[in-house]
Design an enzyme around this catalytic site. Structure first.
Site, PDB file in Angstrom:
ATOM      1  N   HIS A  97       0.833  -1.214   0.000  1.00 48.12           N
ATOM      2  CA  HIS A  97       0.000   0.000   0.000  1.00 48.12           C
ATOM      3  C   HIS A  97       0.862   1.256   0.000  1.00 48.12           C
ATOM      4  O   HIS A  97       2.015   1.244   0.427  1.00 48.12           O
ATOM      5  CB  HIS A  97      -0.927   0.016   1.222  1.00 48.12           C
ATOM      6  CG  HIS A  97      -0.191   0.184   2.523  1.00 48.12           C
ATOM      7  ND1 HIS A  97       0.451  -0.857   3.155  1.00 48.12           N
ATOM      8  CD2 HIS A  97       0.019   1.276   3.294  1.00 48.12           C
ATOM      9  CE1 HIS A  97       1.018  -0.414   4.261  1.00 48.12           C
ATOM     10  NE2 HIS A  97       0.784   0.873   4.373  1.00 48.12           N
ATOM     11  N   ASP A  99       0.526   5.028   1.663  1.00 47.86           N
ATOM     12  CA  ASP A  99      -0.264   5.525   2.793  1.00 47.86           C
ATOM     13  C   ASP A  99      -1.318   6.542   2.354  1.00 47.86           C
ATOM     14  O   ASP A  99      -1.055   7.417   1.511  1.00 47.86           O
ATOM     15  CB  ASP A  99       0.650   6.189   3.843  1.00 47.86           C
ATOM     16  CG  ASP A  99       1.469   5.157   4.603  1.00 47.86           C
ATOM     17  OD1 ASP A  99       1.063   3.986   4.665  1.00 47.86           O
ATOM     18  OD2 ASP A  99       2.524   5.551   5.147  1.00 47.86           O
ATOM     19  N   HIS A 253       4.606   0.207   0.226  1.00 47.95           N
ATOM     20  CA  HIS A 253       5.336  -0.605   1.194  1.00 47.95           C
ATOM     21  C   HIS A 253       4.449  -1.698   1.774  1.00 47.95           C
ATOM     22  O   HIS A 253       3.224  -1.691   1.597  1.00 47.95           O
ATOM     23  CB  HIS A 253       5.947   0.270   2.293  1.00 47.95           C
ATOM     24  CG  HIS A 253       4.975   1.170   2.983  1.00 47.95           C
ATOM     25  ND1 HIS A 253       4.587   2.394   2.470  1.00 47.95           N
ATOM     26  CD2 HIS A 253       4.279   1.014   4.134  1.00 47.95           C
ATOM     27  CE1 HIS A 253       3.712   2.944   3.281  1.00 47.95           C
ATOM     28  NE2 HIS A 253       3.485   2.133   4.303  1.00 47.95           N
ATOM     29  N   ARG A 268       5.242   6.662  13.878  1.00 49.04           N
ATOM     30  CA  ARG A 268       5.271   7.249  12.530  1.00 49.04           C
ATOM     31  C   ARG A 268       4.830   8.706  12.558  1.00 49.04           C
ATOM     32  O   ARG A 268       3.806   9.033  13.165  1.00 49.04           O
ATOM     33  CB  ARG A 268       4.365   6.456  11.594  1.00 49.04           C
ATOM     34  CG  ARG A 268       4.459   6.922  10.141  1.00 49.04           C
ATOM     35  CD  ARG A 268       3.580   6.092   9.232  1.00 49.04           C
ATOM     36  NE  ARG A 268       2.334   6.780   8.935  1.00 49.04           N
ATOM     37  CZ  ARG A 268       1.229   6.165   8.487  1.00 49.04           C
ATOM     38  NH1 ARG A 268       1.206   4.864   8.316  1.00 49.04           N
ATOM     39  NH2 ARG A 268       0.150   6.870   8.240  1.00 49.04           N
TER      40      ARG A 268
END
Ligand SMILES: O=C(O)CCC(=O)C(=O)O
Ligand SMILES: [Fe+2]
Length: 277
Positions: A97, A99, A253, A268
């Site tokens: 995917h 983000d 990723h 994150r």
């Protein structure tokens, strides 16, 4: 400044050393990191113990930060979200995917810090949409250049897993209401480098709009498989205090889900991006 950039594979990825990102980095360091990001698409820093404020400060040198609608965050630093397997079901990151492509302006990039890791397992892979696009045949590239695709929040955040408590359900409903399915170009032009990248991902892309359902399904299947071939990707084996910084405009990723019930904790900070074109 003695920043060292060591490329890790032809398609993408470089390790950066000689900079302490817990400090307020200099303009020269910032610019060198940005140049490296443009070229290598995902950067890895080792031995960077950073607290959430330092992580947010570093990420904010590259743009305004995003506050995620679903994932829990650090209360004093809400720009830093927590991926803790003891708290959140993160299985949906074990799909290729990019983000937040369910947003009209998906993230520019993200800075991910490894806080607690299993003894082994829990690697993350990135793939270059630029390498994938450039490896397609000219006729297919030409066709894809004119197409758009639908991206849907619920594909990676299904109600069954994100609406289990009344509170979670209310948050999920609100997020769905605020993020109806939307369209992005199938091939995106990087706003800074001008390079073209394949911009569909299995996590959120549901449909190529201009094709029949059958055609869309077959072509997406081909593109998802093509985009994540080993030669366009890199696999990172984490150590604690590693930091990864990826360009979310041209990469996707996959967080390997092979370590549960061991605990894994990542922080994150997500940098806001602009509308793909
Ligand atoms: O946990 C990871 O390694 C990556 C998870 C992920 O998909 C993300 O942080 O965007
Ligand atoms: Fe992700």
């Amino acid at each position: 400044m003695s920043l060292t950039i060591t490329p890790l594979s032809p398609a993408l990825g470089a390790q950066i050393s000689g900079v302490d990102i817990s400090r307020d980095i200099t303009v020269e360091e910032r610019d060198a990191i940005e140049q490296a990001l443009l070229q290598h698409q995902v950067l890895f820093f080792r031995d960077q113990p950073i607290n959430p404020q330092q992580q947010a400060r570093f990420a904010a040198r590259f743009g305004d930060l995003h506050i995620h609608p679903i994932y829990p965050n650090v209360p004093e630093t809400p720009q830093v979200l927590i991926l803790d397997t003891a708290v959140t079901d993160v299985r949906d990151n074990a799909v290729w995917h990019t983000d937040v492509t369910f947003l009209p302006t998906p993230a520019l990039g993200a800075v991910l810090s490894a806080k607690q890791l299993p003894a082994y397992g829990g690697d993350t892979l990135w793939a270059s949409g630029i390498a994938a696009y450039e490896a397609l045949s000219a006729p297919l590239r030409e066709m894809l250049d004119g197409l758009t695709a639908t991206h849907d929040f619920t594909k990676s955040f299904p109600l069954e897993r994100f609406g289990t408590t009344p509170e979670d359900l209310a948050r999920w409903e609100a997020t769905r209401r605020n993020n109806p399915p939307l369209s992005h170009p199938v091939v995106r032009t990087h706003p800074v480098s001008g390079r073209k990248a394949l911009f569909v991902n299995e996590g959120f892309t549901t449909r190529i709009n201009e094709l029949s359902e059958l055609e869309s399904e077959a072509l997406l299947k081909l593109l998802f498989a093509h985009a994540t071939r080993p030669e366009f990707s890199i696999r990172w084996r984490w150590q604690e205090n590693d930091v990864a910084f990826w360009d979310n405009r041209v990469t996707q990723h996959f967080a390997v889900d092979d370590y549960r019930p061991n605990r894994r904790v990542m922080h994150r900070a997500t940098i806001l991006g602009d509308a793909p074109f």
